[in-house]
Scaffold this active site. Sequence first.
Site, PDB file in Angstrom:
ATOM      1  N   CYS A   1       0.810  -1.228   0.000  1.00 30.34           N
ATOM      2  CA  CYS A   1       0.000   0.000   0.000  1.00 30.34           C
ATOM      3  C   CYS A   1       0.841   1.275   0.000  1.00 30.34           C
ATOM      4  O   CYS A   1       0.643   2.170   0.836  1.00 30.34           O
ATOM      5  CB  CYS A   1      -0.965   0.005   1.172  1.00 30.34           C
ATOM      6  SG  CYS A   1      -2.103  -1.355   1.091  1.00 30.34           S
TER       7      CYS A   1
ATOM      8  N   TYR B   1      -1.105   4.542   1.581  1.00 31.37           N
ATOM      9  CA  TYR B   1      -2.255   4.859   0.721  1.00 31.37           C
ATOM     10  C   TYR B   1      -2.196   6.298   0.217  1.00 31.37           C
ATOM     11  O   TYR B   1      -3.206   6.854  -0.205  1.00 31.37           O
ATOM     12  CB  TYR B   1      -3.599   4.623   1.429  1.00 31.37           C
ATOM     13  CG  TYR B   1      -4.046   3.176   1.443  1.00 31.37           C
ATOM     14  CD1 TYR B   1      -3.180   2.158   1.061  1.00 31.37           C
ATOM     15  CD2 TYR B   1      -5.331   2.814   1.808  1.00 31.37           C
ATOM     16  CE1 TYR B   1      -3.585   0.840   1.079  1.00 31.37           C
ATOM     17  CE2 TYR B   1      -5.744   1.497   1.827  1.00 31.37           C
ATOM     18  CZ  TYR B   1      -4.872   0.520   1.467  1.00 31.37           C
ATOM     19  OH  TYR B   1      -5.290  -0.777   1.484  1.00 31.37           O
TER      20      TYR B   1
ATOM     21  N   TRP C   1      -3.721   6.064   6.093  1.00 29.84           N
ATOM     22  CA  TRP C   1      -3.929   4.635   6.385  1.00 29.84           C
ATOM     23  C   TRP C   1      -2.795   4.092   7.261  1.00 29.84           C
ATOM     24  O   TRP C   1      -2.977   3.146   8.013  1.00 29.84           O
ATOM     25  CB  TRP C   1      -4.007   3.861   5.063  1.00 29.84           C
ATOM     26  CG  TRP C   1      -4.125   2.385   5.256  1.00 29.84           C
ATOM     27  CD1 TRP C   1      -5.257   1.691   5.585  1.00 29.84           C
ATOM     28  CD2 TRP C   1      -3.079   1.416   5.162  1.00 29.84           C
ATOM     29  NE1 TRP C   1      -4.968   0.354   5.697  1.00 29.84           N
ATOM     30  CE2 TRP C   1      -3.650   0.156   5.430  1.00 29.84           C
ATOM     31  CE3 TRP C   1      -1.711   1.495   4.853  1.00 29.84           C
ATOM     32  CZ2 TRP C   1      -2.894  -1.019   5.420  1.00 29.84           C
ATOM     33  CZ3 TRP C   1      -0.964   0.328   4.842  1.00 29.84           C
ATOM     34  CH2 TRP C   1      -1.557  -0.920   5.125  1.00 29.84           C
TER      35      TRP C   1
ATOM     36  N   TYR D   1     -10.604  -5.225  -5.281  1.00 26.89           N
ATOM     37  CA  TYR D   1      -9.625  -4.552  -4.414  1.00 26.89           C
ATOM     38  C   TYR D   1      -8.241  -5.154  -4.607  1.00 26.89           C
ATOM     39  O   TYR D   1      -8.081  -6.365  -4.604  1.00 26.89           O
ATOM     40  CB  TYR D   1     -10.071  -4.724  -2.965  1.00 26.89           C
ATOM     41  CG  TYR D   1      -9.337  -3.833  -1.982  1.00 26.89           C
ATOM     42  CD1 TYR D   1      -9.193  -2.476  -2.209  1.00 26.89           C
ATOM     43  CD2 TYR D   1      -8.816  -4.360  -0.810  1.00 26.89           C
ATOM     44  CE1 TYR D   1      -8.541  -1.663  -1.293  1.00 26.89           C
ATOM     45  CE2 TYR D   1      -8.171  -3.554   0.113  1.00 26.89           C
ATOM     46  CZ  TYR D   1      -8.035  -2.197  -0.138  1.00 26.89           C
ATOM     47  OH  TYR D   1      -7.406  -1.400   0.781  1.00 26.89           O
ATOM     48  N   HIS D   2      -7.222  -4.277  -4.760  1.00 24.20           N
ATOM     49  CA  HIS D   2      -5.832  -4.708  -4.969  1.00 24.20           C
ATOM     50  C   HIS D   2      -5.600  -5.341  -6.331  1.00 24.20           C
ATOM     51  O   HIS D   2      -4.709  -6.180  -6.473  1.00 24.20           O
ATOM     52  CB  HIS D   2      -5.364  -5.667  -3.861  1.00 24.20           C
ATOM     53  CG  HIS D   2      -5.142  -4.983  -2.541  1.00 24.20           C
ATOM     54  ND1 HIS D   2      -5.080  -5.662  -1.358  1.00 24.20           N
ATOM     55  CD2 HIS D   2      -4.967  -3.683  -2.228  1.00 24.20           C
ATOM     56  CE1 HIS D   2      -4.875  -4.812  -0.353  1.00 24.20           C
ATOM     57  NE2 HIS D   2      -4.813  -3.591  -0.871  1.00 24.20           N
TER      58      HIS D   2
ATOM     59  N   HIS E   1      -3.665  -0.011  -6.151  1.00 25.45           N
ATOM     60  CA  HIS E   1      -4.877   0.579  -5.591  1.00 25.45           C
ATOM     61  C   HIS E   1      -5.573   1.507  -6.587  1.00 25.45           C
ATOM     62  O   HIS E   1      -5.965   2.619  -6.246  1.00 25.45           O
ATOM     63  CB  HIS E   1      -4.555   1.329  -4.301  1.00 25.45           C
ATOM     64  CG  HIS E   1      -4.111   0.413  -3.206  1.00 25.45           C
ATOM     65  ND1 HIS E   1      -2.819  -0.010  -3.086  1.00 25.45           N
ATOM     66  CD2 HIS E   1      -4.796  -0.181  -2.206  1.00 25.45           C
ATOM     67  CE1 HIS E   1      -2.727  -0.816  -2.050  1.00 25.45           C
ATOM     68  NE2 HIS E   1      -3.891  -0.956  -1.505  1.00 25.45           N
TER      69      HIS E   1
HETATM   70 CU   LIG Z   1      -4.152  -1.934   0.187  1.00 30.14          CU
END
Ligand SMILES: [Cu+2]
Length: 652
Positions: free
Chosen positions: A246, A290, A308, A508-509, A593
């Site tokens: 991230c 993030y 994050w 997601y991801h 992301h």
């Molecule tokens: Cu992530």
Amino acid sequence: MRTLHLILSICLALCLPEVLGHALSRDGWTVTANSWEPGNEPEKVLDGHHSTMWHSRYKPQDEPLPHHIIIDMKKSYVVNRFSYLPRQGINRNGCISQHQVHLSQDGETWNEPVIIGTYMDDHSEKDTAFSATPARYIRLTALTEINGNPWTSVAEINVYSPDPDVSGDDFKPLPVSRGKWGPTIDFPIVPVALAVLNNSKILTWSAFRPDNFGMFAGKTYTSTWDTKSEVVSQCLVKNTHHDMFCPGTSLDEFGRAIITGGSNSEKTSIYNPATDSWTGASNMQIHRGYQTSTTLADGRIFTIGGSWSGGRGGKDGEIYNVTDDSWTELSGCKVKPMFTDDGAGVYRADNHAWLFGWKGNTVFQAGPSKAMNWYSMDGEGSVQGAGNRADDPDSMNGNAVMYDAVKGKILSIGGAPHYSESDATNHAHVIALGDPGDIVKVTPVDSMAHARGFHNSVVLPDGKVLVVGGQSYAVPFTDDTPAMIPELWDPATGSFSPMSPINQPRTYHSVAALLPDGTVISGGGGLCGNCDVNHMDVQIFRPPYLFKDDGSLAVRPTITDGPEMIQAGDSITVVTDVAVESFSMIRHSTVTHSANTDQRRIPLTPSKSTGNNRFALDIPGDSGIVLPGYWMLFALIGNGVPSEAWTIRVRT
Ligand SMILES: [Cu+2]
Ligand SMILES: *[C@@H]1O[C@H](CO)[C@@H](O)[C@H](O)[C@H]1NC(C)=O
Ligand SMILES: *[C@@H]1O[C@H](CO)[C@@H](O)[C@H](O)[C@H]1NC(C)=O
């Protein structure tokens, strides 16, 4: 109990896309192999017992790899998924690392592989989806063993079909006007982040585990696909003490990947493709995860946001000088104007900014907040509003793609008001940048057929934008409500058309990017340990421009000569093998992301052709448009068929 059962069966019917397939009954199938040990015959992969296995010959002596096993399903099916269960227990001899899977209708002619790549080294069942293909025979080839030994072993193999009652002989492929999905590539990690390097290699990474994340772990699993040798390798990077889960990602003017923060929120790491090595660099002034970063006209790298990780709030901008490895805080580059109104507060409100390096070393922030902003690096830095993105709401985990940097045009696509448990939109807008500080013009264009958050968008050489994956109700680490049909946006019509479906939800991801050969890599998703949404693979999309109407491959032009290093404002000469109509330059990508601040496209029209297919091209004069770094130069013939890329470095 009955209610639960009912809910489960409704969910199985509605929540899991049909395309994932049903396991075919293996009754009556036969199997052969090019090597086996008596007692460990090839049939053992079909017997339903995890404790029995096929093993290649080792007495009186080993038989060298590659080993293959061919399954005859006795009739033709449409198949779309293959699973391999490694031998169970402590003894790991023969477990497969590099492998390929081929299909055949007659057992003699084998198509291009539907699966290539490398399996993760563990006991779990490896499950790979690929595009629906008719086949009676399926062949698994083991190229290497996990510890480099000359053995192969397999406990079980299963093959899946979207509809077992349909004969493969009746299979009708979708028209090539919807593009085509090529091989699926297994990775030994979940590719959560990706960089398209300047040497035909694709670098991916996950976190401190190949399939899970944690905090402060100080190491990262990476995996590199060499598109020339087709080998997928794995490496555990420990020397930088940086868990790069991230992070912010940017390619610098030298083609190096600059990775900031994430699980180890203060760190900076630099990957150099020339030496295939990572080095630690100065820590950021403000700890982040993030956040997003972007390369500027002068080669510096700006980052902002990222609550994050490393504490919540106060994540104002800072800037990195790659030459002297220094981070400088810009106290005037306030993060607050780019907050979304997220239900989870600042922890999510400052995540994944849509940043674009622009003229005069400014950065334009197009989202995900509904408010857009200009960031200036002068002095202590400053921020100035650029207006709202029309009536688009906060669009967390949406996308923004600069498909025409000459006109300053950005397409924004989808996203959801909140990071999690939020309905995504199907909105699309064209944002047209003028000079820094201006209120920016925003025009709504036709919506997508499917609402999306956590999708990825990729600009193609012809200026169209491929939108792939995502889900309509955004919830991290789920594959529910997936958008299975990619959509291709055409700037000439301002509307989207459906492409061939993906074969695995990509939520997601997940990642996607343009490759130098004009195809798109799309994959990943998950990274949640023992969950069931880890996708340790990618698939290659071939856009419609690579095909003739009859389905055969289009004849592509070739760039035979051109410059290797240029600067903004240069006039360059490019030579092609046939007459071409136009050119475009697309900057190499990093993506994680749903954020890719590196890609942008510059359309180029030859000012003159001097015979023998020599073309003069004028590169735009502002380095805020032509950001420094590595770019892919494409030549396009009249009907839009692109060449493969000629690699160019733009220097500051
Ligand atoms: Cu992530
Ligand atoms: C790729 O970038 C590295 C790092 O700057 C450089 O050393 C190398 O020469 C580049 N490779 C190519 C093929 O341009
Ligand atoms: C980066 O640092 C070098 C060395 O201190 C300096 O010469 C250069 O001007 C700096 N770059 C920018 C864009 O400030």
